[in-house]
Design a protein around this motif. Structure first.
Motif, mmCIF file in Angstrom:
data_model
loop_
_atom_site.group_PDB
_atom_site.id
_atom_site.type_symbol
_atom_site.label_atom_id
_atom_site.label_comp_id
_atom_site.label_asym_id
_atom_site.label_seq_id
_atom_site.Cartn_x
_atom_site.Cartn_y
_atom_site.Cartn_z
ATOM 1 N N LYS A 66 0.809 -1.425 0.120
ATOM 2 C CA LYS A 66 0.115 -0.116 0.199
ATOM 3 C C LYS A 66 0.671 1.063 0.037
ATOM 4 O O LYS A 66 1.983 1.116 0.532
ATOM 5 N N GLY A 67 0.248 2.280 -0.630
ATOM 6 C CA GLY A 67 1.067 3.529 -0.673
ATOM 7 C C GLY A 67 2.288 3.529 -1.545
ATOM 8 O O GLY A 67 3.187 4.582 -1.528
ATOM 9 N N LEU A 68 2.484 2.596 -2.211
ATOM 10 C CA LEU A 68 3.518 2.497 -3.305
ATOM 11 C C LEU A 68 3.292 3.637 -4.453
ATOM 12 O O LEU A 68 2.364 4.116 -4.890
ATOM 13 N N GLU A 69 4.557 4.168 -4.981
ATOM 14 C CA GLU A 69 4.538 5.204 -5.936
ATOM 15 C C GLU A 69 4.647 4.694 -7.142
ATOM 16 O O GLU A 69 5.742 3.947 -7.522
ATOM 17 N N ALA A 221 -6.530 0.934 -27.462
ATOM 18 C CA ALA A 221 -5.435 0.011 -27.221
ATOM 19 C C ALA A 221 -4.446 0.955 -26.481
ATOM 20 O O ALA A 221 -3.699 0.428 -25.731
ATOM 21 N N ALA A 222 -4.347 2.221 -26.442
ATOM 22 C CA ALA A 222 -3.558 3.013 -25.939
ATOM 23 C C ALA A 222 -3.880 3.055 -24.324
ATOM 24 O O ALA A 222 -3.043 2.755 -23.491
ATOM 25 N N VAL A 223 -5.109 2.772 -23.906
ATOM 26 C CA VAL A 223 -5.712 2.756 -22.507
ATOM 27 C C VAL A 223 -5.206 1.431 -22.007
ATOM 28 O O VAL A 223 -4.812 1.317 -20.792
ATOM 29 N N GLU A 224 -5.526 0.375 -23.036
ATOM 30 C CA GLU A 224 -5.328 -1.015 -22.487
ATOM 31 C C GLU A 224 -3.669 -1.066 -22.169
ATOM 32 O O GLU A 224 -3.104 -1.706 -21.227
ATOM 33 N N MET A 225 -2.986 -0.545 -22.953
ATOM 34 C CA MET A 225 -1.503 -0.203 -22.680
ATOM 35 C C MET A 225 -0.758 0.073 -21.459
ATOM 36 O O MET A 225 -0.139 -0.437 -20.634
ATOM 37 N N SER A 226 -1.456 1.340 -21.136
ATOM 38 C CA SER A 226 -1.247 2.158 -20.064
ATOM 39 C C SER A 226 -1.607 1.411 -18.856
ATOM 40 O O SER A 226 -0.869 1.546 -17.998
ATOM 41 N N ASP A 227 -2.788 0.998 -18.869
ATOM 42 C CA ASP A 227 -3.121 0.062 -17.836
ATOM 43 C C ASP A 227 -2.387 -1.280 -17.748
ATOM 44 O O ASP A 227 -2.038 -1.403 -16.260
ATOM 45 N N ASN A 228 -2.020 -1.819 -18.714
ATOM 46 C CA ASN A 228 -1.384 -3.316 -18.386
ATOM 47 C C ASN A 228 0.078 -2.729 -17.807
ATOM 48 O O ASN A 228 0.651 -3.489 -17.127
ATOM 49 N N GLU A 229 0.665 -1.318 -18.364
ATOM 50 C CA GLU A 229 2.077 -1.289 -17.972
ATOM 51 C C GLU A 229 2.051 -0.933 -16.353
ATOM 52 O O GLU A 229 2.882 -0.990 -15.498
ATOM 53 N N LEU A 230 0.856 -0.241 -15.994
ATOM 54 C CA LEU A 230 0.791 0.153 -14.563
ATOM 55 C C LEU A 230 0.805 -1.316 -13.589
ATOM 56 O O LEU A 230 1.337 -1.300 -12.518
ATOM 57 N N GLU A 231 -0.159 -1.913 -14.244
ATOM 58 C CA GLU A 231 -0.404 -3.126 -13.566
ATOM 59 C C GLU A 231 0.731 -4.009 -13.525
ATOM 60 O O GLU A 231 0.969 -4.666 -12.269
ATOM 61 N N PHE A 232 1.564 -4.077 -14.408
ATOM 62 C CA PHE A 232 2.697 -4.841 -14.514
ATOM 63 C C PHE A 232 3.746 -4.374 -13.419
ATOM 64 O O PHE A 232 4.447 -5.300 -12.474
ATOM 65 N N LYS A 237 6.397 -4.878 -8.199
ATOM 66 C CA LYS A 237 7.127 -4.266 -7.147
ATOM 67 C C LYS A 237 6.555 -5.069 -6.113
ATOM 68 O O LYS A 237 7.541 -5.343 -4.901
ATOM 69 N N ILE A 238 5.412 -5.345 -5.910
ATOM 70 C CA ILE A 238 4.953 -6.290 -4.671
ATOM 71 C C ILE A 238 5.699 -7.394 -4.531
ATOM 72 O O ILE A 238 6.381 -7.828 -3.442
ATOM 73 N N VAL A 239 5.715 -8.063 -5.717
ATOM 74 C CA VAL A 239 6.811 -9.458 -5.678
ATOM 75 C C VAL A 239 7.971 -9.073 -5.323
ATOM 76 O O VAL A 239 8.718 -9.952 -4.414
ATOM 77 N N GLU A 240 8.711 -7.973 -5.930
ATOM 78 C CA GLU A 240 10.130 -7.730 -5.219
ATOM 79 C C GLU A 240 10.077 -7.390 -3.902
ATOM 80 O O GLU A 240 10.968 -7.790 -3.150
ATOM 81 N N ASN A 241 9.101 -6.632 -3.299
ATOM 82 C CA ASN A 241 8.882 -6.719 -1.701
ATOM 83 C C ASN A 241 9.005 -7.585 -0.843
ATOM 84 O O ASN A 241 8.940 -7.633 0.214
ATOM 85 N N SER A 242 8.237 -8.916 -1.408
ATOM 86 C CA SER A 242 7.995 -9.948 -0.873
ATOM 87 C C SER A 242 8.998 -11.048 -0.770
ATOM 88 O O SER A 242 9.983 -11.280 -1.687
ATOM 89 N N GLN A 243 8.761 -12.048 0.098
ATOM 90 C CA GLN A 243 9.506 -13.502 0.118
ATOM 91 C C GLN A 243 8.185 -14.535 -0.324
ATOM 92 O O GLN A 243 7.249 -14.654 0.545
ATOM 93 N N LEU A 365 -5.663 -2.533 -5.435
ATOM 94 C CA LEU A 365 -4.031 -2.089 -5.224
ATOM 95 C C LEU A 365 -3.732 -0.671 -5.776
ATOM 96 O O LEU A 365 -3.155 0.107 -5.513
ATOM 97 N N LYS A 366 -4.641 -0.408 -7.117
ATOM 98 C CA LYS A 366 -4.423 0.954 -7.697
ATOM 99 C C LYS A 366 -4.755 1.957 -6.806
ATOM 100 O O LYS A 366 -4.267 3.217 -6.806
ATOM 101 N N GLY A 367 -5.883 1.614 -6.278
ATOM 102 C CA GLY A 367 -6.567 2.680 -5.378
ATOM 103 C C GLY A 367 -5.859 2.777 -3.970
ATOM 104 O O GLY A 367 -5.826 3.763 -3.649
ATOM 105 N N ALA A 368 -4.801 2.028 -3.705
ATOM 106 C CA ALA A 368 -4.133 2.071 -2.398
ATOM 107 C C ALA A 368 -2.777 2.637 -3.012
ATOM 108 O O ALA A 368 -1.929 2.876 -2.062
ATOM 109 N N SER A 369 -2.531 2.838 -4.081
ATOM 110 C CA SER A 369 -1.155 3.354 -4.500
ATOM 111 C C SER A 369 -1.284 5.074 -4.880
ATOM 112 O O SER A 369 -2.179 5.378 -5.071
#
Length: 450
Positions: A66-69, A221-232, A237-243, A365-369
């Motif tokens: 939560k609170g990730l930028e 397609a541009a909206v989908e690309m933007s959403d996909n990139e953000l979600e990726f 980042k969450i996986v990187e922060n986790s074990q 997660l997007k709402g919490a970022s």
């Protein structure tokens, strides 16, 4: 006559399951899948010693989520982007009449081609081979050498591969190309007319309507690309922060499913696996390494999302499922009832549930970022080497219910050992109480956690 070795082996097979159950009960181990057994000692009289490798339940310790930028890049669609797409429509209807003049840039030539690189034969061009070449799409020296050639002419062209050539083994090397031109064809691109539009597009009838349709398609397609990139970026980042650790059987299962999907696709295309590898320029070992790496990423992503859902008590509702089905119905021009009926008949309703739950978790997660937005153009994206937006439009990971105990039959391993990434492995030696039978049994259980 009874073979003593076979009798001993059969006795071990009968003894091991009971001894294994005693050991995991004593140590309070909860297996996630069936173990692999290895008999270490099988004496004629005395103690049976075996090792059991026990897959454990995946272990997920979430880091901050939560609170990730993040920065969200929004691609703006300009008139020149629409024009580029319209030109591609025209290109699809290009004609290639044969001409008698010399070769010009943009022409297509048919020629016999044989090549060597610094004296070494190229495998595919060791002997003259009939080849179609689009002039202007090759290494510069070679294209320059083709200009002016006419049908029936032969030429030996010396060309140096650029330092940034995609095949690193050829960078900076000099090639010798023997060319025998048999045909020269020009490229004639038609004008964009209402008649061409009606051939090219399913619904548009005029050039103006096609302009509108292309712009709407690009913007979607541009909206989908933007959403996909953000979600990726968010999931990464969450996986990187986790074990996150999971047993090899889960990786093998994921790899097997993808391998089965590839096998089905190749069967439909009537293509052999060997031909597929050749078309991809990969060895079987490289293919397996990439298969394992991709499977590991998908598993970690899905486990992370599932743990977020568990922590935040995010559950799928019937309204969520209905909305996802309705979205699919709108995409294919059908009714939600028809889509649901088809999914139920094909046993694919669970996929809709997974997709709906994944979307619910990602929206949370997007709402919490903390997300800042930036407008970019296609030129700015193209100027970035290896644009992330191009690589991150793959299928979203699916959030699944928390993994339950899984039987080995449900997680069939690939024919060969999986090239799994090296992960920590915890071992616990357990000696079970002696059995009351004449033969005593010693058990060593190994718990594997990845």
């Amino acid at each position: 006559y009874l073979d003593p070795n076979k009798l001993a082996q059969r006795a071990a097979e009968l003894s091991v399951p009971d001894a294994y159950q005693e050991a995991i009960t004593q140590e309070a181990i909860e297996p996630w899948a069936d173990p692999n057994f290895e008999v270490l000692e099988l004496p004629e009289d005395g103690t049976l010693v075996f090792k059991a490798t026990v897959p454990l339940r995946p272990q997920i310790t979430l880091g901050p989520y939560k609170g990730l930028e993040f920065e969200k890049r929004n691609l703006v669609i300009r008139d020149e982007d629409v024009e580029k797409e319209l030109n591609q429509v025209r290109e699809r209807f290009a004609e290639f009449p044969e001409v008698e003049r010399g070769v010009e840039t943009g022409d297509i030539i048919l020629c016999e081609l044989q090549a060597t690189v610094e004296g070494a034969e190229l495998p595919d061009l060791a002997e003259p081979r009939m080849t179609a070449i689009e002039v202007g799409k090759n290494i510069p020296d070679f294209d320059q050498g083709l200009l002016g050639l006419k049908k029936g002419e032969k030429k030996t062209i010396e060309a140096t591969y650029p330092d940034n050539f995609e095949d690193e083994s050829l960078q900076g090397k000099k090639g010798t190309f023997n060319v025998n031109v048999t045909e020269v064809r020009s490229r004639v691109v038609p004008e964009l007319t209402d008649e061409l539009v009606q051939k090219a597009h399913r619904t548009a009838k005029t050039v103006d309507e096609l302009n509108v349709a292309v712009r709407e398609s690009l913007e979607k397609a541009a909206v989908e690309m933007s959403d996909n990139e953000l979600e990726f970026n968010l999931i990464s980042k969450i996986v990187e922060n986790s074990q996150i650790h999971f047993p090899p059987v889960l990786l093998q299962h994921e790899m097997q499913m993808e391998a089965n999907q590839l096998a089905q696709a190749l069967e439909q295309q009537k293509t052999s696996f060997e031909d597929y590898l050749a078309s991809q320029g990969k060895t079987q070992d490289l293919w397996r390494e990439e298969l394992a790496a991709g499977a590991a990423v998908r598993i970690k992503n899905s486990l992370a999302l599932s743990e977020v859902a568990r922590s935040e008590k995010l559950e799928l509702t019937e309204e969520d499922l209905d909305q996802k089905i309705a979205e699919r119905a709108e995409q294919i021009g059908s009714s939600p009832a028809a889509v649901r009926a088809l999914a139920e008949s094909q046993n694919t309703l669970e996929r809709f549930r997974e997709l709906a739950l994944t979307e619910k978790i990602l929206n949370f997660l997007k709402g919490a970022s903390k997300i800042t937005e930036k407008t970019v153009t296609s030129d700015e994206l193209d100027s970035e080497s290896g644009t992330p937006a191009e690589a991150k439009t793959e299928e979203k990971p699916k959030a699944k219910k928390a993994p339950a105990k899984k039987k080995a039959a449900e997680a069939e391993a690939p024919a060969e050992e999986a090239a799994a990434p090296a992960e920590a492995e915890a071992e616990a030696g357990v000696e079970a109480p002696k059995a009351p039978a004449k033969r005593t049994r010693k058990k060593t259980t190994e718990t594997t956690e990845e």
